[in-house]
Each structure stands twice: as C-alpha cells, then as structure tokens.
Design a protein around this motif. Structure first.
Motif, PDB file in Angstrom:
ATOM      1  N   LYS A  81       0.827  -1.210   0.000  1.00 59.96           N
ATOM      2  CA  LYS A  81       0.000   0.000   0.000  1.00 59.96           C
ATOM      3  C   LYS A  81       0.864   1.263   0.000  1.00 59.96           C
ATOM      4  O   LYS A  81       1.987   1.271   0.493  1.00 59.96           O
ATOM      5  N   VAL A  82       0.310   2.316  -0.578  1.00 58.85           N
ATOM      6  CA  VAL A  82       0.968   3.624  -0.572  1.00 58.85           C
ATOM      7  C   VAL A  82       0.000   4.633   0.023  1.00 58.85           C
ATOM      8  O   VAL A  82      -1.216   4.435   0.012  1.00 58.85           O
ATOM      9  N   TYR A  83       0.554   5.695   0.558  1.00 61.38           N
ATOM     10  CA  TYR A  83      -0.289   6.771   1.077  1.00 61.38           C
ATOM     11  C   TYR A  83      -0.632   7.685  -0.087  1.00 61.38           C
ATOM     12  O   TYR A  83       0.254   8.174  -0.782  1.00 61.38           O
ATOM     13  N   SER A  84      -1.918   7.906  -0.286  1.00 62.07           N
ATOM     14  CA  SER A  84      -2.357   8.794  -1.362  1.00 62.07           C
ATOM     15  C   SER A  84      -2.564  10.197  -0.821  1.00 62.07           C
ATOM     16  O   SER A  84      -3.410  10.414   0.054  1.00 62.07           O
ATOM     17  N   GLU A  85      -1.806  11.140  -1.345  1.00 65.22           N
ATOM     18  CA  GLU A  85      -1.935  12.518  -0.853  1.00 65.22           C
ATOM     19  C   GLU A  85      -3.251  13.154  -1.296  1.00 65.22           C
ATOM     20  O   GLU A  85      -3.736  14.082  -0.655  1.00 65.22           O
ATOM     21  N   SER A  86      -3.841  12.636  -2.367  1.00 65.47           N
ATOM     22  CA  SER A  86      -5.118  13.242  -2.778  1.00 65.47           C
ATOM     23  C   SER A  86      -6.290  12.690  -1.965  1.00 65.47           C
ATOM     24  O   SER A  86      -7.179  13.438  -1.571  1.00 65.47           O
ATOM     25  N   SER A  87      -6.274  11.401  -1.664  1.00 66.78           N
ATOM     26  CA  SER A  87      -7.407  10.853  -0.898  1.00 66.78           C
ATOM     27  C   SER A  87      -7.160  10.850   0.607  1.00 66.78           C
ATOM     28  O   SER A  87      -8.099  10.737   1.392  1.00 66.78           O
ATOM     29  N   GLY A  88      -5.909  10.934   1.014  1.00 66.18           N
ATOM     30  CA  GLY A  88      -5.608  10.856   2.447  1.00 66.18           C
ATOM     31  C   GLY A  88      -5.753   9.430   2.985  1.00 66.18           C
ATOM     32  O   GLY A  88      -5.781   9.215   4.184  1.00 66.18           O
ATOM     33  N   GLN A  89      -5.825   8.460   2.071  1.00 63.96           N
ATOM     34  CA  GLN A  89      -5.969   7.061   2.479  1.00 63.96           C
ATOM     35  C   GLN A  89      -4.753   6.257   2.012  1.00 63.96           C
ATOM     36  O   GLN A  89      -4.017   6.700   1.137  1.00 63.96           O
ATOM     37  N   VAL A  90      -4.600   5.060   2.596  1.00 65.38           N
ATOM     38  CA  VAL A  90      -3.623   4.130   2.035  1.00 65.38           C
ATOM     39  C   VAL A  90      -4.338   3.274   0.999  1.00 65.38           C
ATOM     40  O   VAL A  90      -5.462   2.837   1.209  1.00 65.38           O
ATOM     41  N   GLU A  91      -3.670   3.043  -0.105  1.00 67.27           N
ATOM     42  CA  GLU A  91      -4.314   2.378  -1.236  1.00 67.27           C
ATOM     43  C   GLU A  91      -3.352   1.409  -1.898  1.00 67.27           C
ATOM     44  O   GLU A  91      -2.146   1.578  -1.842  1.00 67.27           O
ATOM     45  N   ASN A  92      -3.935   0.409  -2.553  1.00 67.98           N
ATOM     46  CA  ASN A  92      -3.133  -0.441  -3.423  1.00 67.98           C
ATOM     47  C   ASN A  92      -3.141   0.208  -4.797  1.00 67.98           C
ATOM     48  O   ASN A  92      -4.117   0.117  -5.532  1.00 67.98           O
ATOM     49  N   ALA A  93      -2.084   0.912  -5.099  1.00 76.52           N
ATOM     50  CA  ALA A  93      -2.012   1.660  -6.353  1.00 76.52           C
ATOM     51  C   ALA A  93      -0.776   1.188  -7.128  1.00 76.52           C
ATOM     52  O   ALA A  93      -0.772   0.097  -7.676  1.00 76.52           O
ATOM     53  N   ALA A  94       0.271   1.969  -7.132  1.00 77.64           N
ATOM     54  CA  ALA A  94       1.467   1.606  -7.895  1.00 77.64           C
ATOM     55  C   ALA A  94       2.218   0.447  -7.242  1.00 77.64           C
ATOM     56  O   ALA A  94       2.216   0.295  -6.022  1.00 77.64           O
ATOM     57  N   GLN A  95       2.847  -0.359  -8.073  1.00 81.11           N
ATOM     58  CA  GLN A  95       3.697  -1.451  -7.617  1.00 81.11           C
ATOM     59  C   GLN A  95       4.892  -0.861  -6.867  1.00 81.11           C
ATOM     60  O   GLN A  95       5.503   0.100  -7.332  1.00 81.11           O
ATOM     61  N   LYS A  96       5.235  -1.394  -5.717  1.00 81.74           N
ATOM     62  CA  LYS A  96       6.379  -0.833  -5.009  1.00 81.74           C
ATOM     63  C   LYS A  96       7.400  -1.859  -4.512  1.00 81.74           C
ATOM     64  O   LYS A  96       8.405  -1.481  -3.905  1.00 81.74           O
ATOM     65  N   ILE A  97       7.171  -3.121  -4.744  1.00 80.83           N
ATOM     66  CA  ILE A  97       8.097  -4.150  -4.255  1.00 80.83           C
ATOM     67  C   ILE A  97       9.500  -3.960  -4.861  1.00 80.83           C
ATOM     68  O   ILE A  97      10.506  -4.024  -4.150  1.00 80.83           O
ATOM     69  N   ASP A  98       9.561  -3.689  -6.156  1.00 83.54           N
ATOM     70  CA  ASP A  98      10.847  -3.522  -6.852  1.00 83.54           C
ATOM     71  C   ASP A  98      11.771  -2.528  -6.164  1.00 83.54           C
ATOM     72  O   ASP A  98      12.959  -2.763  -6.006  1.00 83.54           O
ATOM     73  N   ARG A  99      11.182  -1.400  -5.788  1.00 84.79           N
ATOM     74  CA  ARG A  99      11.956  -0.336  -5.168  1.00 84.79           C
ATOM     75  C   ARG A  99      12.637  -0.813  -3.877  1.00 84.79           C
ATOM     76  O   ARG A  99      13.771  -0.432  -3.573  1.00 84.79           O
ATOM     77  N   TYR A 100      11.971  -1.666  -3.114  1.00 85.42           N
ATOM     78  CA  TYR A 100      12.542  -2.135  -1.859  1.00 85.42           C
ATOM     79  C   TYR A 100      13.505  -3.308  -2.072  1.00 85.42           C
ATOM     80  O   TYR A 100      14.456  -3.473  -1.314  1.00 85.42           O
ATOM     81  N   LEU A 101      13.248  -4.083  -3.099  1.00 93.49           N
ATOM     82  CA  LEU A 101      14.191  -5.161  -3.419  1.00 93.49           C
ATOM     83  C   LEU A 101      15.586  -4.603  -3.684  1.00 93.49           C
ATOM     84  O   LEU A 101      16.597  -5.242  -3.397  1.00 93.49           O
ATOM     85  N   GLN A 102      15.631  -3.404  -4.238  1.00 94.18           N
ATOM     86  CA  GLN A 102      16.932  -2.807  -4.557  1.00 94.18           C
ATOM     87  C   GLN A 102      17.751  -2.471  -3.316  1.00 94.18           C
ATOM     88  O   GLN A 102      18.952  -2.192  -3.423  1.00 94.18           O
ATOM     89  N   LEU A 103      17.118  -2.482  -2.153  1.00 92.25           N
ATOM     90  CA  LEU A 103      17.850  -2.236  -0.909  1.00 92.25           C
ATOM     91  C   LEU A 103      18.580  -3.489  -0.430  1.00 92.25           C
ATOM     92  O   LEU A 103      19.389  -3.419   0.491  1.00 92.25           O
ATOM     93  N   LEU A 104      18.261  -4.613  -1.022  1.00 94.08           N
ATOM     94  CA  LEU A 104      18.844  -5.876  -0.564  1.00 94.08           C
ATOM     95  C   LEU A 104      19.989  -6.315  -1.476  1.00 94.08           C
ATOM     96  O   LEU A 104      19.974  -6.051  -2.670  1.00 94.08           O
ATOM     97  N   ARG A 105      20.967  -6.976  -0.868  1.00 91.04           N
ATOM     98  CA  ARG A 105      22.083  -7.530  -1.642  1.00 91.04           C
ATOM     99  C   ARG A 105      21.854  -9.025  -1.779  1.00 91.04           C
ATOM    100  O   ARG A 105      21.825  -9.738  -0.776  1.00 91.04           O
ATOM    101  N   LEU A 106      21.736  -9.478  -3.000  1.00 88.65           N
ATOM    102  CA  LEU A 106      21.405 -10.876  -3.235  1.00 88.65           C
ATOM    103  C   LEU A 106      22.282 -11.460  -4.339  1.00 88.65           C
ATOM    104  O   LEU A 106      21.793 -11.878  -5.387  1.00 88.65           O
ATOM    105  N   PRO A 107      23.611 -11.474  -4.091  1.00 85.08           N
ATOM    106  CA  PRO A 107      24.497 -12.037  -5.110  1.00 85.08           C
ATOM    107  C   PRO A 107      24.135 -13.497  -5.360  1.00 85.08           C
ATOM    108  O   PRO A 107      23.813 -14.238  -4.433  1.00 85.08           O
ATOM    109  N   GLY A 108      24.163 -13.890  -6.594  1.00 85.72           N
ATOM    110  CA  GLY A 108      23.867 -15.283  -6.911  1.00 85.72           C
ATOM    111  C   GLY A 108      22.383 -15.565  -7.072  1.00 85.72           C
ATOM    112  O   GLY A 108      21.992 -16.689  -7.376  1.00 85.72           O
ATOM    113  N   ALA A 109      21.545 -14.563  -6.860  1.00 85.40           N
ATOM    114  CA  ALA A 109      20.098 -14.767  -7.029  1.00 85.40           C
ATOM    115  C   ALA A 109      19.590 -13.920  -8.196  1.00 85.40           C
ATOM    116  O   ALA A 109      19.923 -12.733  -8.288  1.00 85.40           O
TER     117      ALA A 109
END
Lengths: 165, 165, 165, 165
Positions: free
Chosen positions: C14-42
């Motif tokens: 979920k992301v916080y929507s500044e227009s609705s003031g709610q948390v929503e399932n909108a844009a995909q965000k898993i990719d962005r957080y995967l980049q914080l991890l180091r996974l050599p060999g995977a």
C-alpha cells in the motif's frame, strides 16, 4: 531562545493503524521526530493541544487554538502543526484576532505523514523551526521551502502544495 | 526563483568506502538528498566544484570557490556545502573579496555524513535552502537551526556545533 | 539461482495517497525495496499480478494466482506477496491444487506498508528471499522470523501476528 | 524459543565518530537495530563480548569467543556478529573446537555499518535470526541471502561479498 510548538493533528501527525488499516490521528508523534533535529540554543516546548483531521475542526477547536496561541506568543515564537486543508482558515482567524504580535506565528503541516516514505513532514518541521528564529512578527504558513502570508495563500490540492493568491 | 548550490566536499558529502573501511570524499551525493525535498517554485542548480576534506583545502581551492561564487551570485543566492573545520576561513575570505552582494551567500555542512544514522546533513541542507529565500545579502553560516554572521562565529569541536564569538 | 516473486497487493504494497488521504493499493512498489537488498547469486524475477486488498480478492483472482504459480514453480521457488487477511485462504488453495512441488511456495506480506515508520515489510521480504533458498518443497507462510505450514496457522488480528493452530 | 547473539564488533557495529571523523568500534549498537524487527515467539539474548575490528582480533579474543559460544550453544542457537575480514578464521576455529552441536552457530556481519545509507547490516541480521530457527547444527556464515558452510567459503574483498570455495 524558546520556541513553542502547538500540535493540533493533521496529516503530519497521522499514524498507520494496523488494526483498522487506515491512517488516523491517534498518538502524538511530533516529539519523536523533533529528536532527530539538532537545535543548540533553542528550548522547544511542545504543547499537544488536539489531534484532529483539520476538516473536522470546529469553531470551538479554533477558539481553543487562539486562546493557547495568545497565551504562548507573549514570550516566544509559536509554531502550530495543523492539517493543510483548513490551515489557512485557522491562520486567518489567528491573524484577525491576535492583533499586534511580538513574535512570528507559523503554521505548518504535511502532505504525507511524518515517517512515511517520501514524507515532507520533517522538511516542513525543520523549516518552521528555522523560520521561528528568522521571520518577523506576523502569521505565516511555512512549507516546502516557502513562506506565505496567511492572507495571500491557498492550498492547491491537485498539486499537493500551497500557492500564492 | 533560482538557487545555486556549489558543493566542495566536507563531512556532509562523505561516503563509507567498503574497500577501505574509511569515510571518504568520493562520489558527489548532494543531488540524491535534494530529491527528498519538495521545493516548488525553486530551480536548484547544483555545481559540483570539488570534493575535499576542508582541512586539505588549499589557497588555490579557495580562489576557485571565490571565482565560482562571484560568477553565480550575480543572479541568485548561493549555498556552498563545505567541511566544517575551515568553513569560517572560506566564508571570511568570500566576505572580504566579494564586496557588495545582491543575494545571500550561505555556507553549510554537517557533523555526520548525509544518510548516516543521526546525521544532521539533511537538516542543514533544508535550512540552507530555506535561508536562501529569506536571508538578506551577506555571507552566512546556516547550521543546526541557526544563522551566524561569518565574522562572528567559530566551530566548537568538542560539542560538534558552531557558537557565536 | 532464480527466485520468482509474484505480487498481488495487500498492506505490504500500500501507498499513502496525498489526494485521498488514504492508504491504497495503487502503484507497484516491491521492486523499489528489493533494490535495498544484496542478493548475489540470485536472479529475482518479479511478476506484478494484481494490486488488491486481500479482503477484496475473488475466486477468479485466486484462480489466476494459482495458474501463475503453477507456471513459475516448475523452475524455481515462488514468493507471493499478499494481504495478510486472506493469505491463509490463498495458501491452502494453492497447497490443495498444486500437488507435488519441486520448490517451496512462500506467502508473505506485512502489517504496515513498506517504507512506513516501523514497517515489518522489508523484514518479511528479506526473510522470504532467504527462505526461498533454504526451505524444502511445500506451501509456507514466512513472516516475523517464523515459518508456518499453511495448514497450521491463522492470523491473530489483535496482536498483528500469525500463530500456529 | 531462545536465540543468543554474541557481538564482537566488526563493520556491522561501527559508528561514525564526529570528533575523529572516522568510523570506529565504540558503543554497542546491535540492540538498537534489533528493536526494528518483529520476532514474536523468540527470546533474543544479546551478549556484548567485545567491539573490535576483526583484523585486530587476537588468539585470546578467539579463545574467549569459543568459550562463550560453548557455554551458550548448549540451550539455543548462537549468532555471532563479527568483522568480515576474519570471520572465516573464527568460524573454522569454532567448528574444529566445538565438536558435535545441538544447534546452529551462525556468523554474520556487514560490508557497511548498520544505519549507514545502503547498509547490508539489517538485512544480514534479519537473515541470521531467521536462519537460527531453520538451519540445522553446524557452523554457518549467513550473509546476503546465502548460507555458507564455514569450511567452504572465502571473502571476495573486491566484490564485497562471500563466495563458495
């Protein structure tokens, strides 16, 4: 020098509730983020007044904010954290009612809650604390690197910012 | 409005090197943190000039900083990110040499590198960008919620802060 | 080795929507957080399948998840990011329908969205990627440092955790 | 279940010193980061043993680590946070000396200190705590999503990772 912060709620102070799955104005959270800032020479005194979405603020709420600001502004600048939707309404009421001021009154808030990814909350809090030391008397909205006279500003909801009018 | 940022290195811009196990002035990193700030109405133009520990700055380095600031200050405020150890030296040289100014020149830096736990880097960057819009002409050090005239300040190394003299 | 991630929404995404003031399932965000991890060999291959609160998932949605998991599980472990409310329902359906497995199927999610203060999202993602390499075939829920057989677990909503049954 | 963590220093635990401008093994910091993780059902017991760059570890230091691990491993898995440069040396000594084990011994560390931008510290700590519950008896290095037998691994300094040998 002393700086007062009066917290009233708004998005800046919302938290994600794991039980409801919603963002809510629940526990006070400004204090926790203030601790991330270094402010030598400043005594920041936080007064948690209410914790409301600013669309739900009543006339009584604004009277209370006015009364507390009037009491605090005598000795030091006052920062009010507030929902952005009616920040201008509260600010204009304060300007009309407070009369001559010895210090600045600064309203600030955020488009996304403090501590959420990409939040503008800590930026706005940082700017307001800086503004409290450098701005002159008046009622100001400080947000996103800008200072607005409360009589010449409106929220631009589509673009999640404040613009001069 | 336009705001110039000239980066010269210092702690604010240090990175941890996994190969040396040391913090170093290597890749430019101010841009990455600027993207965390919302600055509608501001065109921030970053000039990466050098990336040095300020204890290693030479007279030539300061001449270069002076030359670039002189060129940039004509049309907009200038923020210089700089190591704190000799920030006052550079600032005083700029003040002496620049003469009358149309905009503020602001020196800032940090006690801990941007992005390190408990860093003051983003706070100081936020304050400097705000100060660039509200301070008058002069050469200022902006850090930890405070504005110092470059002629009346020194670094208090023991307490990791700047103090008026 | 290859690891599949199939994203279906839920609180973790979920992301916080500044227009609705709610948390929503909108844009995909898993990719962005995967980049914080180091996974050599995977080689992590992300398939964004849907982005729904799991209370709104239909039988058709679960059929689709089943079909995609069946296709992916042939060559590598599969992680499914999913809302916690009906994670067990989806997991049990998968277990019943998939039959014998060559690799583990891991369901994970979060009590607070990725990137929100105090979120458990990155912890659970980290654990699931680790579990994908070390767990045997089966359908597992991996969250909060624990591995649960999907047939012997329920969500304890009051305590925001999963417990063995 | 109980999980022991024995801290010995290394990069994972380094802090930036504002007075020296260096990263140092000074105050214990693992506890602070453990609090970011949700570990229901786990009693994590932290034993701060020493706080050293692993290149400076002596034979006596390793004897001490061995003695403490031997005492702790009797009742629960043991995680050792350790500098990466000599993690394999310590691990092999433990494997040789400990004999038959009832629980896993896991060595972990980081390429960048906990809390520094892009650090792998929290990832490795998360993985190790998960591994403590799922791995069998043995002496393992857990880092970057991988499990290595301490007898078949070396640090690849150029690429800041561990590789099988």
């Amino acid at each position: 020098m002393k700086i007062h912060i009066i917290t009233t709620g708004g998005t800046i102070e919302k938290v994600y509730s794991e039980s409801s799955g919603q963002v809510e104005n629940a526990a006070q959270k400004i204090d926790r983020y203030l601790q991330l800032l270094r402010l030598p020479g400043a005594q920041v005194e936080v007064t948690p007044l209410m914790n409301k979405d600013s669309l739900l603020m009543t006339d009584e709420d604004r009277e209370l904010i006015f009364a507390v600001v009037r009491a605090k502004i005598a000795d030091a600048p006052v920062i009010i954290t507030h929902g952005t939707d009616t920040m201008v309404v509260t600010g204009q009421l304060l300007k009309k009612r407070l009369g001559d001021l010895a210090h600045p009154v600064i309203l600030t808030g955020a488009m996304s809650p403090l501590g959420f990814e990409r939040s503008d909350g800590l930026q706005n809090l940082t700017e307001s604390l800086f503004a409290a030391r450098v701005l002159g008397p008046g009622v100001w909205i400080v947000i996103h690197g800008q200072v607005h006279d409360v009589d010449r500003v409106r929220k631009d909801k589509e673009n999640a910012r404040f613009v001069a009018v």
